[in-house]
Structures are given as C-alpha cells and as structure tokens.
Motif scaffolding. Structure first.
Motif, PDB file in Angstrom:
ATOM      1  N   ASP A  61       0.862  -1.193   0.000  1.00 42.18           N
ATOM      2  CA  ASP A  61       0.000   0.000   0.000  1.00 42.18           C
ATOM      3  C   ASP A  61       0.890   1.232   0.000  1.00 42.18           C
ATOM      4  OD1 ASP A  61      -2.371  -1.504   0.118  1.00 42.18           O
ATOM      5  OD2 ASP A  61      -2.169  -1.711   2.295  1.00 42.18           O
ATOM      6  N   LYS A  62       1.099   1.782  -1.174  1.00 38.53           N
ATOM      7  CA  LYS A  62       2.004   2.923  -1.297  1.00 38.53           C
ATOM      8  C   LYS A  62       1.307   4.218  -0.857  1.00 38.53           C
ATOM      9  CE  LYS A  62       5.014   1.030  -4.859  1.00 38.53           C
ATOM     10  NZ  LYS A  62       4.621  -0.370  -4.548  1.00 38.53           N
ATOM     11  N   GLN A  64      -0.109   7.876  -0.567  1.00 36.36           N
ATOM     12  CA  GLN A  64      -0.555   8.814  -1.591  1.00 36.36           C
ATOM     13  C   GLN A  64      -0.387  10.272  -1.175  1.00 36.36           C
ATOM     14  OE1 GLN A  64      -1.599   7.628  -4.659  1.00 36.36           O
ATOM     15  NE2 GLN A  64      -0.883   5.706  -3.737  1.00 36.36           N
ATOM     16  N   THR A  68       1.316  10.505   5.272  1.00 38.21           N
ATOM     17  CA  THR A  68       1.326   9.045   5.361  1.00 38.21           C
ATOM     18  C   THR A  68       2.704   8.501   5.017  1.00 38.21           C
ATOM     19  OG1 THR A  68      -1.005   8.994   4.700  1.00 38.21           O
ATOM     20  CG2 THR A  68       0.208   6.919   4.566  1.00 38.21           C
ATOM     21  N   GLU A  72       5.460   6.148   7.428  1.00 36.29           N
ATOM     22  CA  GLU A  72       6.027   4.889   6.944  1.00 36.29           C
ATOM     23  C   GLU A  72       7.549   4.990   6.824  1.00 36.29           C
ATOM     24  OE1 GLU A  72       4.599   2.043   6.397  1.00 36.29           O
ATOM     25  OE2 GLU A  72       2.541   2.682   6.794  1.00 36.29           O
TER      26      GLU A  72
END
Length: 215
Positions: A61-62, A64, A68, A72
């Motif tokens: 789940d990259k 966007q 976020t 990560e």
C-alpha cells in the motif's frame, strides 16, 4: 512575471542518511515550491535512491500523501539518533499565548505520531498527558491543573472550554468599551449642540431687532 524560487532536494539512499534532516528539507520544499500531495510525492520518489527506492517499491500500500509517507518512512529508516531528536523536539512543544488550543493540539499530535511510528511504546500514556499539560500557555495551564484531568481528552475539553470562556469575556469587555465610548460621544455631541444653540440665541438677541409695525 516573477516566479517563486524552486528549492531542490538531496537524494536519500539508506539508513546511513539523516532521516530527520531530509524530511525537514522535504517539508520546506513543499512549502517553498507550493506542491500539492501529488506533486510532492512525485518529487520524493525521484530523490529516493538505492535502498530507499527498493524499500518504497516493496510497499504493497504505497502512500498517496506526504504525511502518510512520512510515518512509513520514519518507521523503516529511523535509528536511535532520529527518535531521540524527535523526542527532544516533542518535549519542547509549547502553546503560544495567542495560539488556539486546536492548533497546539494538532502540532502536538503530529510530532507524537512521528515518534510512535518508530516506537509505539516510547512514551507511556501518563507521560503524554503530562507533556501536553505542561505545554499549555500559562493562563490555560493553571485552570486545567486545578481540575486534575485523568485523560488527554478531558484535558483538551477543559482547555477548550476555558479558551471559549476567555474569548467570550474578552468580547463582552470589548462591547462594554464600545458602549461606554458611544455614551461618551453622545454626551459630548449634546454638549456641543447645546453650546451652539446658546451662542445662536445670544447672537439673535444682540443683532436682530424685533419688528414693530408703524403707529
């Protein structure tokens, strides 16, 4: 036509690079260049090289958006030096005397999220509560401490209630000042009007003879 200066980024390759310095540069570039989330992510991906690029490509789940991505990124690349610097910054967050509680809370949460992304147990709940209270501006701090809140939510509620009451009191005071000044102005206008009428009556008495018909 003038154009805003374009701030460039350095590449980021691995854990040997300084994560916090690089993220700070990214945030400055986003602000300086006026990038939205899409443009910011395009720029970030361009400057991720070697191990950093491989890490990003491996994500299922990259991210966007930048916020976020930052969480990560910190979770994977931060080391002890990084989290210590974040913790030092976190413990110095203070609410300005004219800063809204919601603005302070947003800043507080953003920094806490960065730390918890690296180590969820770095701060325990009582430490978080104590740090938030200690960062409140002096007037709100005294009020909140007197209520002995048990949770962060209670603390935020008490702080917002006090802030609202203070704003209402300031508004009422300002309205009283306006009303008082209005009354003073009305009084001065009446005095001025009475003075003019008196001078006019004297002038008429001194200079205007009463007409008497001939006998």
């Amino acid at each position: 036509m003038a154009y805003a200066p374009i701030m460039k980024l350095n590449k980021f390759t691995s854990k040997e690079d300084d994560t916090q310095v690089w993220l700070n540069d990214v945030e400055k570039a986003i602000t300086t260049n006026g990038w939205n989330d899409t443009r910011a992510m395009q720029a970030i991906l361009y400057f991720l090289k070697d191990t950093a690029d491989s890490w990003y490509q491996s994500l299922i789940d990259k991210p966007q958006d930048f916020n976020t991505f930052k969480l990560e990124f910190l979770r994977y690349f931060s080391n002890n030096n990084s989290i210590n610097r974040l913790a030092n910054t976190y413990t110095t967050i203070k609410q300005g005397e004219t800063e809204a509680v919601t603005t302070y809370l947003k800043h507080f949460h953003r920094n806490l999220q960065q730390i918890q992304a690296i180590d969820a147990n770095y701060f325990i709940v009582p430490q978080i509560l104590n740090q938030f209270i200690c960062g409140l501006c002096s007037s709100i701090l005294q009020h909140v401490c007197s209520l002995h809140p048990a949770t962060l939510q209670d603390t935020v509620t008490h702080a917002k209630d006090f802030e609202s009451a203070k704003l209402e009191a300031n508004h009422a005071h300002a309205m009283n000042l306006v009303m008082n000044r209005s009354s003073e102005l009305d009084s001065k206008l009446k005095q001025f009007s009475d003075s003019i009428n008196q001078k006019l009556e004297r002038y008429l008495a001194d200079n205007c003879a009463i007409y008497q018909p001939p006998q």
